[in-house]
Write a protein that holds these residues in place. Structure first.
Motif, PDB file in Angstrom:
ATOM      1  N   VAL A  24       0.692  -1.041   0.010  1.00 47.39           N
ATOM      2  CA  VAL A  24       0.088  -0.037   0.038  1.00 47.39           C
ATOM      3  C   VAL A  24       0.950   1.346  -0.018  1.00 47.39           C
ATOM      4  O   VAL A  24       0.520   2.042  -0.906  1.00 47.39           O
ATOM      5  N   SER A  25       1.963   1.332   0.624  1.00 48.22           N
ATOM      6  CA  SER A  25       2.798   2.443   0.873  1.00 48.22           C
ATOM      7  C   SER A  25       3.552   2.783  -0.190  1.00 48.22           C
ATOM      8  O   SER A  25       3.890   3.788  -0.666  1.00 48.22           O
ATOM      9  N   VAL A  26       4.191   1.669  -1.037  1.00 49.59           N
ATOM     10  CA  VAL A  26       4.787   1.878  -2.091  1.00 49.59           C
ATOM     11  C   VAL A  26       3.813   2.440  -3.560  1.00 49.59           C
ATOM     12  O   VAL A  26       4.234   3.067  -4.327  1.00 49.59           O
ATOM     13  N   THR A  27       2.515   1.781  -3.420  1.00 50.33           N
ATOM     14  CA  THR A  27       1.842   2.368  -4.546  1.00 50.33           C
ATOM     15  C   THR A  27       1.320   3.761  -4.092  1.00 50.33           C
ATOM     16  O   THR A  27       1.278   4.543  -4.964  1.00 50.33           O
ATOM     17  N   TRP A  28       1.165   4.054  -2.833  1.00 52.64           N
ATOM     18  CA  TRP A  28       0.970   5.641  -2.453  1.00 52.64           C
ATOM     19  C   TRP A  28       2.136   6.353  -3.018  1.00 52.64           C
ATOM     20  O   TRP A  28       1.918   7.396  -3.422  1.00 52.64           O
ATOM     21  N   ALA A  29       3.320   5.975  -2.622  1.00 54.27           N
ATOM     22  CA  ALA A  29       4.624   6.938  -3.071  1.00 54.27           C
ATOM     23  C   ALA A  29       4.468   7.128  -4.569  1.00 54.27           C
ATOM     24  O   ALA A  29       4.720   8.230  -5.237  1.00 54.27           O
ATOM     25  N   HIS A  30       4.086   5.893  -5.333  1.00 57.15           N
ATOM     26  CA  HIS A  30       4.041   6.018  -6.753  1.00 57.15           C
ATOM     27  C   HIS A  30       2.834   6.868  -7.194  1.00 57.15           C
ATOM     28  O   HIS A  30       3.408   7.852  -8.001  1.00 57.15           O
TER      29      HIS A  30
END
Length: 121
Positions: A24-30
């Motif tokens: 979830v956090s890496v998708t948010w960052a992307h």
């Protein structure tokens, strides 16, 4: 006599939640990077790297506390080989994303120029 497996509702469940959260956090960052939101990109990548490190720590702890060994037949060898390869995958991914975080902080990524991030994520 026999193998005593881990309680699936203990560390294995926690590690699963950590990995889902890092996704979830890496998708948010992307998505933040695509929008040009540098602060949220930094936050998302930092959270992801921390979660990757936390997962690796928990897996090491799980190995240390395992009531069985690699030599304990098919169960032990299958457990350590499969979780070991996955652990290496997480460590390498964490290192890739740490490099992406450093590059992002150095201003090397933009809305239209961030293939390195996409390749790592």
């Amino acid at each position: 006599i026999g193998i005593i497996p881990f309680n699936p509702l203990g560390v294995p469940l926690l590690n699963t939640l950590v990995l889902l959260s890092s996704g979830v956090s890496v998708t948010w960052a992307h998505h933040a990077l695509i929008r040009g939101d540098k602060k949220r990109t930094t936050t998302g990548l930092t959270i992801t790297v921390i979660l990757g490190l936390y997962f690796s720590f928990l897996q090491g702890l799980e190995y240390y506390e395992a009531p069985f060994t690699f030599a304990d037949g098919v169960y032990g060898s299958t457990f350590f080989i499969s979780t070991g390869f996955h652990g290496i995958h997480v460590i390498i991914g964490t290192l890739f994303l740490l490099v992406c975080l450093i590059r992002h902080l150095g201003g090397e990524f933009s809305k239209s120029h961030h293939f390195g991030f996409e390749a790592a994520a």
